[in-house]
Design a protein around this motif. Structure first.
Motif, PDB file in Angstrom:
ATOM      1  N   ASP A 114       0.745  -0.394   0.206  1.00 30.79           N
ATOM      2  CA  ASP A 114       0.350  -0.125  -0.007  1.00 30.79           C
ATOM      3  C   ASP A 114       0.853   1.190  -0.328  1.00 30.79           C
ATOM      4  O   ASP A 114       0.548   2.760  -1.035  1.00 30.79           O
ATOM      5  CB  ASP A 114      -0.666   0.050   1.256  1.00 30.79           C
ATOM      6  N   TYR A 117       2.129   2.326  -3.598  1.00 28.47           N
ATOM      7  CA  TYR A 117       1.914   2.136  -3.968  1.00 28.47           C
ATOM      8  C   TYR A 117       1.150   3.976  -4.082  1.00 28.47           C
ATOM      9  O   TYR A 117       1.135   4.463  -4.419  1.00 28.47           O
ATOM     10  CB  TYR A 117       0.121   0.626  -3.749  1.00 28.47           C
ATOM     11  N   ILE A 118       1.201   3.825  -2.666  1.00 28.43           N
ATOM     12  CA  ILE A 118       1.300   5.576  -2.778  1.00 28.43           C
ATOM     13  C   ILE A 118       1.552   6.719  -3.302  1.00 28.43           C
ATOM     14  O   ILE A 118       1.857   7.376  -3.632  1.00 28.43           O
ATOM     15  CB  ILE A 118       0.350   5.551  -0.968  1.00 28.43           C
ATOM     16  N   ASN A 122       1.290   9.510  -5.425  1.00 26.26           N
ATOM     17  CA  ASN A 122       2.371  10.589  -4.775  1.00 26.26           C
ATOM     18  C   ASN A 122       3.293  11.124  -5.896  1.00 26.26           C
ATOM     19  O   ASN A 122       3.936  12.273  -6.188  1.00 26.26           O
ATOM     20  CB  ASN A 122       2.818  10.660  -3.869  1.00 26.26           C
ATOM     21  N   LYS A 155      -5.939   8.012  -4.768  1.00 30.38           N
ATOM     22  CA  LYS A 155      -5.801   8.236  -3.196  1.00 30.38           C
ATOM     23  C   LYS A 155      -6.543   8.900  -2.583  1.00 30.38           C
ATOM     24  O   LYS A 155      -6.365   8.341  -1.118  1.00 30.38           O
ATOM     25  CB  LYS A 155      -4.995   9.869  -3.398  1.00 30.38           C
TER      26      LYS A 155
END
Lengths: 945, 199
Positions: A114, A117-118, A122, A155
């Protein structure tokens, strides 16, 4: 520069610096860096694909290549913005891939993935934001904003996502992403309950390029937005517009998702109208929109909604308005049925029944509707079917009403509906038991004659019982009519019917608990009307297991009938059996004894008058042996003695007189008898009679027991030595001479029949079998042995099988009416004979007979179904004809099942033979749901000990 | 204590067996049969092996193991009864009857053996006998669903005693853990027909 800007700058710079450093290192080991963007991206965007034959690269390699490119290119490089954009896309793709793999593997490393992925999202956001800031006027920024909106959405930052989309809407009205962005902005307004803004935004979508895929959805959502804003009429406009835009096919043919969508749209339409105001306003709105399609569905949706809101009257009124406003709509019958259903479900029974009455008036087969409308066959059948059901329902409703209230109006209404059913649907009347129900109504109303007419139709088909209850009622009603009738010709008519129906009932249901009473009552009426043969036939139908009192009454009627017909020997048999049975209650023992003595006396007189002196003497002598206390007995012996003397039969006379003196020493005739005895001694003068051969002894002997034994022995010897004709003659003499030695008499007749069979004279054999059955009926059950029952039963069975063979050979061919009549008559005969075979309680023959009766009915049902079809029928007529045939065949198949099941019921008593097995096999075919199920076993037994 | 332990282990193995997949590898049955020992755990394992084969309808393999049991542990009723079951499945009803009678000699209260004898009598048309056997099965094991079903079927089809049939169909449906819609439907039909007759 603000702190936030600094942070952003740092955030952008740090990864870029690291990236640059890495790329510099990578560049050292890479001899020839890519020269163009197209060279970099081999696997990615096909628009940038090189035409060289380079091997495909991984996304990670491409991403690194773009990063290197960015590190080497100057700020003025025109492709730099494109590279940033592509790099952002790659970050997004890699991020998505990680998320996807995470989902697939259900990895325990969720948290790390996670975060990765974030981080990718970003990075993408940083790159796009950087690019937009650095290159605000570059072509393609609308796509960057679109990607930025998607990244924010991923997001979970919907606010920033919508801001990006809003910028597209404001700045790029010609962008390919404009319509979608506008729609998504509208959705955001809608979900945040800003319905006014949402309405504007949806309107923009609707008025942008025609044919876009968001128009229909925007119409629907704008409708809902307007609905929320209480603009119900405008909402309805939008919903109807959405329906028109979607362009559904025929609503009756819709399935699956299309049907779901259709239903959703019309639910929304119905809801809008329900809030619009009074019903009149709604009607006005619809009536002003003459271009609208699906008018019926609109009214139906409004009606459905009212119904859900428990506004039952409004629900029905809506459809009633529709039927009046659009009388030519093809949905009129459907809406009428719906109105009926609304009243029914709402429990408004008066309106419910009134609506059915109207439905009948409008659509009965003789109504104007069928003359003026061109209705397709399928629809016609649907209406016809509904009408039939409603007609039956109304008849039953008023019938019940009448049963409860006994009101004249209820009776006339029930009668009206039954008659309507019979007028239009007579072909189904048997299946729906209409004649029976109607007859019940008439009977309850004391309209016996009319009731009988319908009971007869329900009960019989050419003399065959189809419905047991109806048959019972015909018997009951004819008795009532007969007893209340005054005119003699009418009285005779009712009695004949009563006798006929009681006979049929007794033949088919010998073991039914009602049968003995029915048959005895009919026999009594017949006897009182001097119909003695009919009385005899009726009393012969009483089975051996009948109640003893009823059976005794029946036998008295039978005996009296024989006496009336001068058949004294048969009357004697009857009275004999009555004396043997338990003490009588209906008539005293003494009276029966006198009747018995009188019947024998009358036989003696008859033999004397015909010149057969020997038999006359035998009869007169039998009186004191059979009924010693009778007042007629001494007179009988006097007659015997006188006859013996008059015919020089001295030894007979001596014996008779001696016996008389022992029996009646003080009788008035004693002196006279003494004179006769003296005369006999004087005149006899004979030595000892001698006879060596059995047959001679049997013919000339004096002692009855010796004669019987001698004759029987002679017959048996002839039979065992294959002297068939001589054997037949001896048995014939026995049968004629000793009818009251019941057991041997029956055996003699049985052997005669068997011997005739061995010399191929079946007609003679069957003649004797008929005689066996006739004699059997005269013998009381107290005198019957198992052997006698077997003889009678097996004889009946042979005769029945003969008839059955004849029955099977009769085919149902054209002209059907004639062949059907012949086959039914044959069926009736065979069933009667099999029924007779089954009444003796002999297991072997009973099961065969019962099975055969069932087979006969089954065969008849099949014969009907496969009968020859009339020529010249078209397809529709042929189909109707075959439906009619099925209706006719159905009761016979039911009858077959009933008798096969009767056979199975003998299992309970411990019987199980091949006939029961055969019955079961047939039931497996006729009634598979019940009889094809099998016993179960375990798959394994999980027990050790 | 010995038997208590056997039952305990058997129970555990039954649970384990339920979770095994059909394609799972087993040890060679002939090896088990040849090396038969009187060790309780080995016996239990071996017996469970036979049960697995029966469940998978691998009757030859199950029979090899069960025959080994009847040779080495003839006092146990279960192997005889399962051999009887195999013979029923292969339609050798004479042999099945003999084996089931042996099982009942070893354990006169074995409900499953009574049920199978009833099944055989039922097939042969000895219906009073079948009824007696099913009834005995239920007497020894009142929660024996299959025997209730079979007795219900007998009352329903052959003896035409609807009330009793309904009683046993109901009991059967209460006892089973799976859904049997066919029997539920038929039971409703029977109840309706009974109501029609009585009204």
């Amino acid at each position: 520069m603000t702190a936030a800007q600094n942070d952003l700058s740092m955030a952008l710079k740090t990864p870029l610096y690291i990236l640059l450093l890495l790329l510099l290192l990578a560049a050292c080991s890479t001899p020839q860096p890519p020269r163009t963007l197209g060279d970099i991206d081999i696997t990615g965007n096909h628009q940038h694909r090189s035409i060289t034959s380079s091997a495909p690269r991984s996304n990670e390699e491409i991403r690194q290549a773009y990063a290197r490119y960015l590190s080497q290119s100057g700020k003025s490089d025109r492709s730099r913005a494109t590279a940033i954009n592509r790099l952002a896309e790659l970050e997004f793709e890699l991020g998505s891939k990680i998320a996807h793999e995470n989902d697939l593997l259900n990895s325990s490393n969720d948290e790390k993935i996670d975060i990765a992925y974030i981080n990718r999202l970003n990075k993408m956001i940083e790159l796009i934001t950087y690019s937009l800031a650095e290159y605000p006027n570059v072509q393609g920024n609308d796509k960057l904003l679109y990607n930025l909106a998607n990244a924010y959405e991923q997001k979970g930052d919907s606010k920033k996502s919508v801001a990006a989309l809003d910028e597209i809407v404001r700045e790029y009205p010609d962008s390919q992403y404009y319509i979608e962005s506008q729609f998504r902005v509208a959705e955001d307004y809608y979900s945040s309950r800003d319905y006014i803004s949402a309405e504007d935004a949806y309107t923009n979508v609707i008025f942008s390029k025609s044919g876009n895929k968001f128009i229909e959805k925007s119409l629907l959502k704008r409708g809902w937005a307007r609905f929320k804003l209480n603009y119900y009429q405008e909402a309805a406009d939008d919903f109807l517009e959405a329906v028109t835009y979607h362009s559904f096919t025929d609503p009756d043919e819709l399935k699956g998702i299309e049907k779901d969508i259709f239903d959703e749209y019309f639910r929304a339409i119905g809801l809008s109208f329900s809030y619009m105001g009074s019903l009149n306003e709604v009607y006005q709105y619809i009536d002003n929109r003459s271009e609208l399609k699906y008018i019926y569905q609109i009214y139906k949706s409004i009606s459905d909604l009212y119904f859900k809101q428990n506004r039952y009257s409004d629900s029905a009124e809506t459809l009633i308005y529709f039927t009046k406003k659009y009388p030519d709509s093809r949905h009129i019958p459907e809406s009428h049925e719906k109105i009926i259903d609304i009243w029914r479900q709402a429990g408004f029974l008066t309106k419910y029944y009134a609506s059915i009455d109207s439905f009948y008036s409008a659509y009965n087969p003789k109504s104007r509707y069928w003359a003026t409308k061109n209705v397709d066959l399928k629809k016609q059948r649907e209406i016809d079917h509904s009408l039939k059901e409603y007609t039956l329902l109304m008849a039953v409703h008023f019938h019940r009403n009448y049963q409860t209230m006994k009101k004249k109006l209820a009776f006339s209404n029930a009668e009206k509906w039954y008659q309507r059913y019979l007028t239009h649907y007579s072909q189904h009347s048997q299946k729906d038991s209409i004649h029976f129900l109607y007859a019940e109504l008439l009977s309850e109303h004391n309209s016996d004659e009319a009731a009988l007419y319908h009971y007869e139709i329900a009960a019989y088909d050419a003399g065959i019982i189809l419905d047991k209850d109806a048959a019972y009622s015909t018997i009951f009603i004819t008795s009532r009519l007969y007893l209340s009738e005054q005119q003699s010709d009418q009285k005779s008519k009712w009695l004949n019917k009563h006798i006929k129906y009681a006979t049929l009932y007794g033949q088919l249901y010998p073991h039914d608990e009602q049968s003995p009473s029915i048959v005895t009552h009919a026999a009594e009426l017949a006897f009182n009307a001097q119909m003695y043969s009919e009385a005899i036939e009726l009393t012969g139908l009483i089975s051996s297991d009948a109640d003893s009192l009823i059976s005794k009454n029946a036998r008295i009627i039978r005996g009296q009938s024989y006496m009336a017909l001068k058949q004294y020997a048969r009357a004697e048999n009857i009275y004999n059996s009555l004396l043997d049975s338990a003490s009588a209650t209906y008539i005293t023992q003494y009276q029966i004894a006198d009747k018995l003595a009188f019947s024998i006396y009358r036989q003696g007189v008859a033999e004397k008058n015909s010149g057969d002196i020997l038999h006359a003497i035998q009869h007169f002598r039998r009186i004191p042996q059979v009924v010693p206390d009778s007042s007629i007995a001494p007179a009988g012996m006097d007659e015997a003695a006188t006859l013996s003397i008059n015919n020089e039969m001295w030894e007979d006379a001596i014996k008779i007189i001696k016996e008389y003196q022992v029996r009646y020493p003080h009788h008035d005739l004693n002196q006279d008898m003494s004179k006769k005895l003296s005369l006999a001694y004087l005149r006899s003068g004979q030595d000892i009679a001698a006879a060596q051969e059995y047959e001679k002894i049997s013919k000339s002997g004096k002692d009855l027991e010796i004669k019987i034994a001698a004759l029987w022995k002679a017959a048996e010897l002839y039979e065992s030595n294959n002297e068939t004709l001589l054997a037949i003659n001896a048995y014939l003499e026995f049968a004629d001479t000793y009818p009251t030695h019941y057991s041997q008499h029956m055996e003699a007749m049985y052997r005669i029949a068997a011997l005739y069979d061995t010399i191929n004279t079946p007609d003679s054999a069957n003649l004797w079998r008929h005689r066996i059955l006739s004699v059997d009926k005269d013998i009381g059950k107290e005198r019957k042995t198992e052997r006698m029952n077997f003889i009678a039963s097996s004889s009946a069975l042979v005769l029945a099988n003969n008839e059955y063979k004849a029955y099977k050979q009769l085919k149902l061919i054209l002209p059907l009416k004639e062949s059907l009549k012949r086959k039914k008559m044959s069926l009736q005969k065979a069933v009667k004979l099999f029924g007779q075979a089954s009444v003796y309680g002999v297991a072997e023959t009973t099961t065969e007979a019962t099975h055969s009766i069932a087979e006969i009915y089954n065969a008849f049902s099949q014969a009907l179904l496969y009968s020859e079809r009339p020529l010249g029928l078209n397809d529709d007529e042929l189909e109707q004809y075959e439906i009619l045939l099925e209706d006719q065949a159905f009761p016979f198949e039911e009858k077959a099942i009933e008798f096969f099941e009767v056979n199975l019921s003998y299992i309970k008593d411990g019987f199980y033979d091949s006939w029961i097995q055969k019955s079961r096999h047939q039931l497996m075919i006729l009634f598979p749901a019940k009889y094809q199920r099998q016993a179960k076993t375990d798959t394994y037994i999980n027990v050790l000990h | 204590m010995y038997y208590t332990r056997i039952f305990f282990i058997l129970g555990l193995l039954s649970l384990a067996a339920c979770s095994q997949h059909k394609g799972q590898e087993y040890a060679e049955d002939s090896t088990y049969a040849e090396n038969f020992t009187h060790d309780p755990e080995t016996e239990i394992n071996l017996y469970q092996q036979a049960i697995m084969h029966l469940r998978d309808n691998d009757l030859d393999k199950a029979e090899i193991i069960l025959l080994a049991f009847t040779e080495h542990r003839p006092d146990l009723a279960g192997p005889w009864a399962n051999l009887g079951l195999i013979k029923i499945k292969t339609n050798d009803l004479d042999e099945a009857k003999k084996l089931l009678n042996v099982a009942l000699e070893k354990n006169p209260n074995m409900a499953q053996a009574f049920n199978l004898l009833g099944f055989i009598d039922n097939k042969r048309g000895n219906l009073q006998q079948a009824k007696q056997h099913y009834t005995q099965a239920i007497q020894h094991k009142s929660d024996y669903a299959v025997a209730h079903y079979n007795l219900a079927l007998l009352y329903d089809i052959y003896f035409q005693e609807t009330k009793k049939a309904i009683e046993h169909y109901q009991r059967y449906l209460e006892l089973i853990t799976h859904s049997d819609q066919e029997t539920i439907d038929w039971l409703n039909e029977l109840k309706s027909s009974l109501q029609r007759k009585s009204s």
